[in-house]
Design a protein around this motif. Structure first.
Motif, PDB file in Angstrom:
ATOM      1  N   TYR A   1       0.825  -1.210   0.000  1.00  9.24           N
ATOM      2  CA  TYR A   1       0.000   0.000   0.000  1.00  9.24           C
ATOM      3  C   TYR A   1       0.859   1.260   0.000  1.00  9.24           C
ATOM      4  N   ARG A   2       1.995   1.209   0.684  1.00 12.25           N
ATOM      5  CA  ARG A   2       2.900   2.364   0.657  1.00 12.25           C
ATOM      6  C   ARG A   2       3.404   2.599  -0.763  1.00 12.25           C
ATOM      7  N   ARG A   3       3.794   1.523  -1.431  1.00 12.90           N
ATOM      8  CA  ARG A   3       4.268   1.624  -2.813  1.00 12.90           C
ATOM      9  C   ARG A   3       3.136   2.091  -3.734  1.00 12.90           C
ATOM     10  N   PHE A   4       1.940   1.573  -3.527  1.00 14.90           N
ATOM     11  CA  PHE A   4       0.778   1.990  -4.306  1.00 14.90           C
ATOM     12  C   PHE A   4       0.587   3.497  -4.192  1.00 14.90           C
ATOM     13  N   GLY A   5       0.675   4.026  -2.977  1.00 13.46           N
ATOM     14  CA  GLY A   5       0.529   5.464  -2.777  1.00 13.46           C
ATOM     15  C   GLY A   5       1.582   6.269  -3.518  1.00 13.46           C
ATOM     16  N   GLU A   6       2.822   5.760  -3.525  1.00 12.65           N
ATOM     17  CA  GLU A   6       3.902   6.450  -4.254  1.00 12.65           C
ATOM     18  C   GLU A   6       3.594   6.511  -5.752  1.00 12.65           C
ATOM     19  N   LEU A   7       3.148   5.405  -6.317  1.00  9.75           N
ATOM     20  CA  LEU A   7       2.865   5.374  -7.748  1.00  9.75           C
ATOM     21  C   LEU A   7       1.666   6.246  -8.108  1.00  9.75           C
ATOM     22  N   VAL A   8       0.667   6.265  -7.243  1.00  9.30           N
ATOM     23  CA  VAL A   8      -0.490   7.135  -7.464  1.00  9.30           C
ATOM     24  C   VAL A   8      -0.062   8.596  -7.483  1.00  9.30           C
ATOM     25  N   GLU A   9       0.815   8.966  -6.571  1.00  9.34           N
ATOM     26  CA  GLU A   9       1.289  10.348  -6.494  1.00  9.34           C
ATOM     27  C   GLU A   9       2.056  10.731  -7.762  1.00  9.34           C
ATOM     28  N   ARG A  10       2.819   9.806  -8.315  1.00  5.75           N
ATOM     29  CA  ARG A  10       3.567  10.084  -9.535  1.00  5.75           C
ATOM     30  C   ARG A  10       2.642  10.358 -10.717  1.00  5.75           C
ATOM     31  N   GLN A  11       1.474   9.711 -10.730  1.00  5.23           N
ATOM     32  CA  GLN A  11       0.550   9.867 -11.848  1.00  5.23           C
ATOM     33  C   GLN A  11      -0.412  11.034 -11.667  1.00  5.23           C
ATOM     34  N   ARG A  12      -0.330  11.707 -10.528  1.00  2.00           N
ATOM     35  CA  ARG A  12      -1.317  12.736 -10.218  1.00  2.00           C
ATOM     36  C   ARG A  12      -1.304  13.885 -11.225  1.00  2.00           C
ATOM     37  N   HIS A  13      -0.146  14.169 -11.802  1.00  3.26           N
ATOM     38  CA  HIS A  13      -0.043  15.293 -12.738  1.00  3.26           C
ATOM     39  C   HIS A  13      -0.815  15.040 -14.033  1.00  3.26           C
ATOM     40  N   GLY A  14      -1.190  13.773 -14.280  1.00  2.00           N
ATOM     41  CA  GLY A  14      -1.860  13.439 -15.536  1.00  2.00           C
ATOM     42  C   GLY A  14      -3.341  13.735 -15.551  1.00  2.00           C
ATOM     43  N   GLY A  15      -3.869  14.319 -14.472  1.00  2.98           N
ATOM     44  CA  GLY A  15      -5.288  14.666 -14.446  1.00  2.98           C
ATOM     45  C   GLY A  15      -6.061  13.801 -13.473  1.00  2.98           C
ATOM     46  N   PRO A  16      -7.393  13.846 -13.554  1.00  6.88           N
ATOM     47  CA  PRO A  16      -8.233  13.082 -12.625  1.00  6.88           C
ATOM     48  C   PRO A  16      -7.910  11.595 -12.643  1.00  6.88           C
ATOM     49  N   GLN A  17      -8.052  10.983 -11.480  1.00  9.10           N
ATOM     50  CA  GLN A  17      -7.788   9.555 -11.340  1.00  9.10           C
ATOM     51  C   GLN A  17      -9.047   8.849 -10.850  1.00  9.10           C
ATOM     52  N   HIS A  18      -9.106   7.551 -11.121  1.00 15.54           N
ATOM     53  CA  HIS A  18     -10.271   6.758 -10.731  1.00 15.54           C
ATOM     54  C   HIS A  18      -9.797   5.567  -9.909  1.00 15.54           C
ATOM     55  N   LEU A  19     -10.301   5.462  -8.674  1.00 16.95           N
ATOM     56  CA  LEU A  19      -9.977   4.341  -7.797  1.00 16.95           C
ATOM     57  C   LEU A  19     -11.129   3.348  -7.804  1.00 16.95           C
ATOM     58  N   TYR A  20     -10.799   2.081  -7.999  1.00 20.54           N
ATOM     59  CA  TYR A  20     -11.773   1.010  -7.834  1.00 20.54           C
ATOM     60  C   TYR A  20     -11.294   0.126  -6.689  1.00 20.54           C
ATOM     61  N   ALA A  21     -12.163  -0.161  -5.743  1.00 18.53           N
ATOM     62  CA  ALA A  21     -11.795  -1.036  -4.627  1.00 18.53           C
ATOM     63  C   ALA A  21     -13.009  -1.825  -4.189  1.00 18.53           C
ATOM     64  N   ASP A  22     -12.837  -3.120  -4.003  1.00 16.70           N
ATOM     65  CA  ASP A  22     -13.934  -3.918  -3.451  1.00 16.70           C
ATOM     66  C   ASP A  22     -13.393  -4.888  -2.412  1.00 16.70           C
ATOM     67  N   PHE A  23     -14.257  -5.251  -1.489  1.00 19.63           N
ATOM     68  CA  PHE A  23     -13.902  -6.193  -0.431  1.00 19.63           C
ATOM     69  C   PHE A  23     -15.174  -6.892  -0.003  1.00 19.63           C
ATOM     70  N   GLY A  24     -15.265  -8.183  -0.281  1.00 20.55           N
ATOM     71  CA  GLY A  24     -16.484  -8.882   0.089  1.00 20.55           C
ATOM     72  C   GLY A  24     -16.383 -10.377  -0.082  1.00 20.55           C
ATOM     73  N   TYR A  25     -17.024 -11.077   0.830  1.00 25.20           N
ATOM     74  CA  TYR A  25     -17.213 -12.518   0.730  1.00 25.20           C
ATOM     75  C   TYR A  25     -18.429 -12.858   1.586  1.00 25.20           C
ATOM     76  N   PRO A  26     -19.139 -13.922   1.256  1.00 29.38           N
ATOM     77  CA  PRO A  26     -20.386 -14.213   1.968  1.00 29.38           C
ATOM     78  C   PRO A  26     -20.156 -14.651   3.408  1.00 29.38           C
ATOM     79  N   VAL A  27     -21.072 -14.258   4.269  1.00 30.87           N
ATOM     80  CA  VAL A  27     -21.045 -14.680   5.670  1.00 30.87           C
ATOM     81  C   VAL A  27     -21.550 -16.115   5.735  1.00 30.87           C
ATOM     82  N   LEU A  28     -20.668 -17.008   6.112  1.00 28.35           N
ATOM     83  CA  LEU A  28     -21.018 -18.424   6.169  1.00 28.35           C
ATOM     84  C   LEU A  28     -20.774 -19.033   7.543  1.00 28.35           C
TER      85      LEU A  28
END
Length: 380
Positions: free
Chosen positions: A133-160
């Protein structure tokens, strides 16, 4: 703090309490000196199991123990805020399992108590401390100059399992938003800052507990976060950042991730003259594309770059190391997970709960208009 060992007292004896004691036992310069539970016999069993510390009959006894430097709170969600407040008022630093509280008002009370006490308090949002996640943040910051960014994140599994069913039992600490949405919400706020609007939908059980949500957060400067969480279905459990520069992905499982891929945006040149486009070069290209071996080589050449970032022996150690370093340096707040961020995450939870959806508890909160979704205070 100049002491050689930081002494932890554990509140709670459930799954996360046991899991964190295992991590603490691997952390150099930390010790477990006490365990407290609403059921004293469980505290004694945990102490016997880990082979260290003293079992306390109640939380008050643990808070009165002068050898305890830090209280790690791993009790039921609904009990978090009261336990954190009691610890801070007893002069103890606190590391609290997520969620820090079950409402914004409780979180703000904790912020005030932490300021008054001067003690360090932090929510255990451990994913933000992982090297991936630290590395992810660094790479996101490098791309920030290119304009708006879109984050997709999901987390889910059925309660069993019976263990997971506690998340759908009606009560102030239940639901997918407090259990799972807090992770991508915290990440979105860290990456893009304040949220300007919240849209989407939430599905509730017949008991009125949120169990599935799909949410779109609009941030400043045009960036967006698309988030899905579920206690009902199996999701991808992936995090991806898209921009004009390319795609960065935290590979599944995103919770506890060690793998990250990045793919630069391919700039395709389109020939403006259709007669030239139908010429020799185009015919040669089409002929080559009909060869399976060359297509395979081309896919390999364009494959995403894979990075492996290990968290070491235990995924909770990066967070615990950060917390202990803050204590030794005499800090009263984390720059990675400040209390203000915890409060802002809970503000998003409260707003999301008001979104329209499949709602069986008709007496519940009203559906939210997008114009109502402005958040008074969020932080990057």
């Amino acid at each position: 703090m100049t002491r050689t060992s930081i002494n932890f007292g554990i509140v709670g004896t459930g799954h996360m309490a046991l899991r964190m004691t295992q991590a603490l036992l691997q952390l150099r310069g930390a010790a477990i000196v006490g365990v407290a539970s609403g059921t004293p016999s469980r505290a004694r069993r945990l102490v016997e199991g880990i082979g260290t510390g003293c079992a306390h009959d109640d939380i008050a006894s643990l808070l009165a123990d002068r050898s305890v430097d830090v209280v790690y709170v791993a009790s039921a969600n609904a009990e978090h805020s009261a336990t954190v407040l009691a610890a801070l008022r007893a002069g103890k630093s606190v590391l609290c399992e997520k969620p820090l509280a079950t409402s914004v008002s409780q979180a703000r009370e904790i912020e005030a108590a932490a300021r008054d006490s001067g003690c360090l308090a932090m929510e255990a949002m451990w994913t933000l401390f992982l090297p991936t996640y630290r590395r992810f943040g660094e790479l996101v910051e490098r791309q920030r100059h290119g304009g708006p960014q879109h984050l997709y994140a999901d987390f889910g599994y059925p309660v069993l399992s019976d263990h997971d069913r506690r998340f759908v039992a009606r009560g102030p600490g239940a639901g997918v938003l407090l259990d799972r949405a807090v992770y991508p919400f915290a990440l979105a706020l860290k990456l893009f800052g304040p949220v300007e609007s919240v849209t989407g939908s939430v599905d509730f059980t017949s008991q009125g507990v949120d169990q599935h949500a799909v949410v779109l957060l609009r941030h400043g400067a045009g960036s967006q976060s698309q988030i899905a969480v579920s206690l009902r279905v199996q999701l991808q459990n992936r995090v991806a950042l898209s921009s004009a520069s390319g795609l960065i992905t935290i590979e599944p499982p995103a919770i506890g991730a060690e793998l990250l891929t990045s793919l630069a945006c391919a700039s395709a040149e389109i020939e403006s003259d259709p007669l030239v486009a139908a010429g020799f070069r185009a015919r040669l290209g089409n002929a080559l594309r009909r060869l399976p071996s060359l297509r395979r080589l081309n896919r390999l050449r364009r494959a995403p770059r894979l990075e492996h970032h290990s968290f070491g022996a235990d995924p909770y150690l990066p967070m615990l190391t950060h917390f202990c370093e803050l204590l030794r340096d005499g800090k009263s707040s984390s720059d990675v997970m400040p209390l203000s961020l915890s409060t802002d995450v809970l503000a998003l939870v409260e707003l999301t709960r008001q979104l329209p959806g499949n709602r069986t508890d008709r007496a519940g909160p009203r559906a939210q208009s997008p114009n109502d979704a402005a958040i008074a205070r969020t932080t990057a």
